[in-house]
Motif scaffolding. Structure first.
Motif, PDB file in Angstrom:
ATOM      1  N   TYR A 166      -3.076  -5.322  10.496  1.00  0.00           N
ATOM      2  CA  TYR A 166      -3.118  -4.887   9.096  1.00  0.00           C
ATOM      3  C   TYR A 166      -3.879  -3.570   8.965  1.00  0.00           C
ATOM      4  O   TYR A 166      -3.475  -2.679   8.215  1.00  0.00           O
ATOM      5  N   ALA A 167      -4.978  -3.406   9.733  1.00  0.00           N
ATOM      6  CA  ALA A 167      -5.740  -2.158   9.696  1.00  0.00           C
ATOM      7  C   ALA A 167      -4.913  -0.998  10.224  1.00  0.00           C
ATOM      8  O   ALA A 167      -4.983   0.125   9.697  1.00  0.00           O
ATOM      9  N   ASN A 168      -4.094  -1.254  11.271  1.00  0.00           N
ATOM     10  CA  ASN A 168      -3.235  -0.194  11.813  1.00  0.00           C
ATOM     11  C   ASN A 168      -2.224   0.280  10.771  1.00  0.00           C
ATOM     12  O   ASN A 168      -1.927   1.475  10.664  1.00  0.00           O
ATOM     13  N   LEU A 169      -1.688  -0.659   9.978  1.00  0.00           N
ATOM     14  CA  LEU A 169      -0.725  -0.291   8.949  1.00  0.00           C
ATOM     15  C   LEU A 169      -1.390   0.542   7.848  1.00  0.00           C
ATOM     16  O   LEU A 169      -0.796   1.498   7.330  1.00  0.00           O
ATOM     17  N   LEU A 170      -2.616   0.208   7.505  1.00  0.00           N
ATOM     18  CA  LEU A 170      -3.342   0.994   6.507  1.00  0.00           C
ATOM     19  C   LEU A 170      -3.500   2.441   6.958  1.00  0.00           C
ATOM     20  O   LEU A 170      -3.296   3.376   6.178  1.00  0.00           O
ATOM     21  N   LEU A 171      -3.856   2.629   8.223  1.00  0.00           N
ATOM     22  CA  LEU A 171      -4.032   3.979   8.746  1.00  0.00           C
ATOM     23  C   LEU A 171      -2.709   4.733   8.806  1.00  0.00           C
ATOM     24  O   LEU A 171      -2.643   5.939   8.553  1.00  0.00           O
ATOM     25  N   LYS A 172      -1.642   3.998   9.145  1.00  0.00           N
ATOM     26  CA  LYS A 172      -0.322   4.620   9.280  1.00  0.00           C
ATOM     27  C   LYS A 172       0.192   5.161   7.954  1.00  0.00           C
ATOM     28  O   LYS A 172       0.796   6.234   7.888  1.00  0.00           O
ATOM     29  N   LEU A 173      -0.058   4.414   6.853  1.00  0.00           N
ATOM     30  CA  LEU A 173       0.459   4.799   5.547  1.00  0.00           C
ATOM     31  C   LEU A 173      -0.560   5.573   4.697  1.00  0.00           C
ATOM     32  O   LEU A 173      -0.319   5.840   3.528  1.00  0.00           O
ATOM     33  N   ALA A 174      -1.694   5.927   5.306  1.00  0.00           N
ATOM     34  CA  ALA A 174      -2.770   6.553   4.531  1.00  0.00           C
ATOM     35  C   ALA A 174      -2.383   7.929   4.011  1.00  0.00           C
ATOM     36  O   ALA A 174      -2.962   8.425   3.041  1.00  0.00           O
ATOM     37  N   ILE A 175      -1.416   8.557   4.653  1.00  0.00           N
ATOM     38  CA  ILE A 175      -1.069   9.918   4.245  1.00  0.00           C
ATOM     39  C   ILE A 175      -0.241   9.943   2.955  1.00  0.00           C
ATOM     40  O   ILE A 175      -0.143  10.971   2.298  1.00  0.00           O
ATOM     41  N   SER A 176       0.364   8.812   2.551  1.00  0.00           N
ATOM     42  CA  SER A 176       1.202   8.782   1.340  1.00  0.00           C
ATOM     43  C   SER A 176       0.411   8.160   0.208  1.00  0.00           C
ATOM     44  O   SER A 176       0.192   6.959   0.181  1.00  0.00           O
ATOM     45  N   LYS A 177      -0.045   8.998  -0.704  1.00  0.00           N
ATOM     46  CA  LYS A 177      -0.845   8.527  -1.829  1.00  0.00           C
ATOM     47  C   LYS A 177      -0.172   8.898  -3.147  1.00  0.00           C
ATOM     48  O   LYS A 177       0.713   9.743  -3.194  1.00  0.00           O
ATOM     49  N   SER A 178      -0.622   8.287  -4.232  1.00  0.00           N
ATOM     50  CA  SER A 178      -0.073   8.553  -5.563  1.00  0.00           C
ATOM     51  C   SER A 178      -1.205   8.608  -6.563  1.00  0.00           C
ATOM     52  O   SER A 178      -2.204   7.922  -6.427  1.00  0.00           O
ATOM     53  N   ASP A 179      -1.023   9.432  -7.580  1.00  0.00           N
ATOM     54  CA  ASP A 179      -2.036   9.573  -8.630  1.00  0.00           C
ATOM     55  C   ASP A 179      -1.672   8.822  -9.906  1.00  0.00           C
ATOM     56  O   ASP A 179      -2.294   9.028 -10.938  1.00  0.00           O
TER      57      ASP A 179
END
Length: 553
Positions: free
Chosen positions: A229-242
């Motif tokens: 689960y931590a690996n997935l968080l790091l993988k998707l960390a670059i896609s954020k929304s405001d």
């Protein structure tokens, strides 16, 4: 400015509750309890200043048994209100209270409109969706806000995520949907609009969203493992929304979420720390919701006399509301509150001492506060909004008041009249006060009542009772019967009634029939002085029977 005081009280509550969270609860892993603490304390912050409790404490007033040297006591006169004169050249003053209120409402309304606009932009994408087995409505979206949820709507980018990662992400968003985390965010948007000036409310929003993610991370990682689960968080960390209304999978700081995943769970005994919040709640209730009212409890005299309370000498007078006979308001007759509107009459000369005519002194009102006041100097009429006015022993609270100073009359609409001790209250759509006679009338939809009596004889008797003032003292002793109706004074006894002063070796004051018996009597009024072996003075008729009188004095 009551609205501003209320919002400031709410702000103080939020600061103390949030400070308690930072000190004691932030590091605990009871995420659901933390969530309800944050929401609950926000609601309490708005409720506590509204709720009002009244605690009555009595201070005992006891009698003086021995003579006391007291200087001259002058009757209390209410302060005549200072009313503005109209000046045609004067420019209207800026009402800063209204200006501040308008600015506050404008900002709050703008923030609410922005929130509604964002909600509209979000919902316009929800027309087409695919429903999965868990009840989530999947909406494919490759640009803008993706890999996030709003209630059971999940906006997902299917092109840059594997099927295994998709399962983890959907499980995470399912937790958000089932726990109704989006409802919390909607509530915070409203709170932020109301308390936009309070920086703590933005911290509440940030921390609550963090607790949402911790709760979803904990439940999701139990099925897939902390490492994966931590690996997935790091993988998707670059896609954020405001977008502030949604729950983005990696919107919150990833470092803190990963640290919390591997943080040791708090022991159940630490749940007792939430009980420490109870003193904070109790303290805020005591500070903002509890009002302590001190009331005098008379241990002896009711109709007047020399009293002492906590070492201070006091005088009571016969127009105390508890002592004037009267019937209930519901019967349409005189209420006890009527008596408080009469001012003690002063006899002007010795010729009037034994007459049957008593003229009440005009009542002078005292303006305590108001929201708006305007007047016409020519007619001496003043118009007051949201007025609070003291009239002798009563307080008038009215939405609108017309004060005709020329005729000394007050017209009050949508008003409440209550005694200062709050024991008697009358509400009416229309009050009319005749300050010259000290009378009033109250009109409601069903009936009309008040203190005006058209029968001359009954009116005279009423005025005698309402306007008398009796003070007395004795050197040796003061004895009062069990029913408090007979007062016996021994040794250099003195009794004064308006300008009539009686002295003697013994005085018996019968309050039931309003008669005074004096032995070895001396009666003075102005320049007139009469001595007698004994006399009987009738307070009601103002007449005196003399026995063995010496008329040479």
């Amino acid at each position: 400015m009551e609205w501003l005081i209320y919002l400031l009280k709410v702000t103080v509550c939020t600061v103390l509750f949030f400070g308690f969270y930072l000190l004691f609860l932030r590091k605990l892993t009871f995420f659901k309890i933390n969530r309800f603490y944050l929401l609950g304390t926000l609601l309490l912050s708005f409720i506590i200043p509204v709720v009002q409790f009244e605690i009555k404490r009595e201070t005992v007033v006891t009698e003086i048994q021995n003579s006391v040297n007291v200087g001259e006591i002058k009757p209390f006169n209410s302060v005549q209100p200072i009313l503005p004169e109209y000046d045609g050249q004067a420019k209207p003053e800026i009402n800063w209270s209204e200006q501040i209120y308008g600015a506050y409402v404008a900002v709050a309304s703008l923030l609410l409109l922005i929130c509604l606009w964002r909600l509209f932009n979000l919902l316009k994408y929800t027309g087409k969706y695919t429903k999965n087995g868990s009840g989530l409505k999947l909406i494919s979206k490759s640009v803008g806000f993706t890999n996030c949820s709003f209630f059971n709507y999940v906006f997902i980018n299917e092109y840059n995520i594997s099927q295994s990662d998709m399962a983890v992400l959907l499980k995470h968003e399912e937790v958000h949907a089932r726990q109704f985390h989006s409802a919390d965010k909607m509530m915070l948007m409203i709170f932020k609009s109301i308390l936009w000036f309070n920086p703590v409310i933005y911290l509440y929003d940030k921390v609550l969203e963090q607790v949402h993610e911790y709760e979803a991370d904990e439940i999701t990682s139990n099925g897939f493992g902390n490492q994966a689960y931590a690996n997935l968080l790091l993988k998707l960390a670059i896609s954020k929304s405001d977008m502030p209304l949604i729950h983005n999978f990696v919107k919150n700081p990833v470092k803190e979420r990963i640290k919390m995943l591997f943080h040791s769970k708090s022991k159940n005994m630490k749940k007792l720390m939430y009980l420490l919040a109870l003193p904070v709640v109790a303290g805020l209730f005591w500070l903002f919701a509890v009002q302590v009212v001190y009331a005098n409890k008379l241990a002896g005299l009711k109709h007047g006399g020399l009293l002492v309370q906590e070492g201070k000498i006091l005088f009571t007078d016969i127009n105390s509301i508890r002592n004037i006979p009267g019937e209930t308001l519901s019967s349409g007759k005189i209420d006890k509150t009527t008596s408080a509107l009469y001012k003690t009459a002063q006899v002007k000369s010795n010729k009037e001492v034994l007459t049957d005519t008593v003229k009440p002194k005009p009542v002078k009102p005292r303006i305590i506060s108001y929201r708006k006041l305007r007047g016409d100097v020519k007619t001496k009429t003043y118009y007051i909004e949201n007025a609070v006015i003291d009239i002798v022993n009563c307080r008038l609270e009215a939405g609108y008041v017309e004060f005709d100073q020329a005729n000394n009359k007050i017209l009050a609409r949508n008003a409440t009249l209550k005694t200062l001790d709050r024991k008697s209250t009358i509400k009416s759509a229309l009050f009319t006060f005749d300050l010259n006679s000290g009378t009033y009338s109250a009109e409601n939809n069903e009936a009309k009542t008040g203190g005006n009596i058209h029968d001359a004889e009954r009116k005279k008797d009423l005025l005698i009772k309402l306007n008398d003032k009796v003070d007395y003292a004795a050197k040796d002793s003061v004895k009062i019967s069990r029913d408090k109706l007979i007062v016996s004074l021994f040794g250099n006894a003195m009794l004064s009634y308006n300008e009539v002063k009686l002295s003697g070796s013994k005085i018996v004051y019968n309050k039931k029939d309003n008669r005074v018996l004096v032995n070895d009597a001396t009666m003075t009024s102005g320049d007139t002085k009469i001595k007698a072996d004994s006399l009987v003075f009738d307070i009601k008729t103002k007449k005196t029977k003399l026995f063995g009188a010496d008329f040479n004095h």
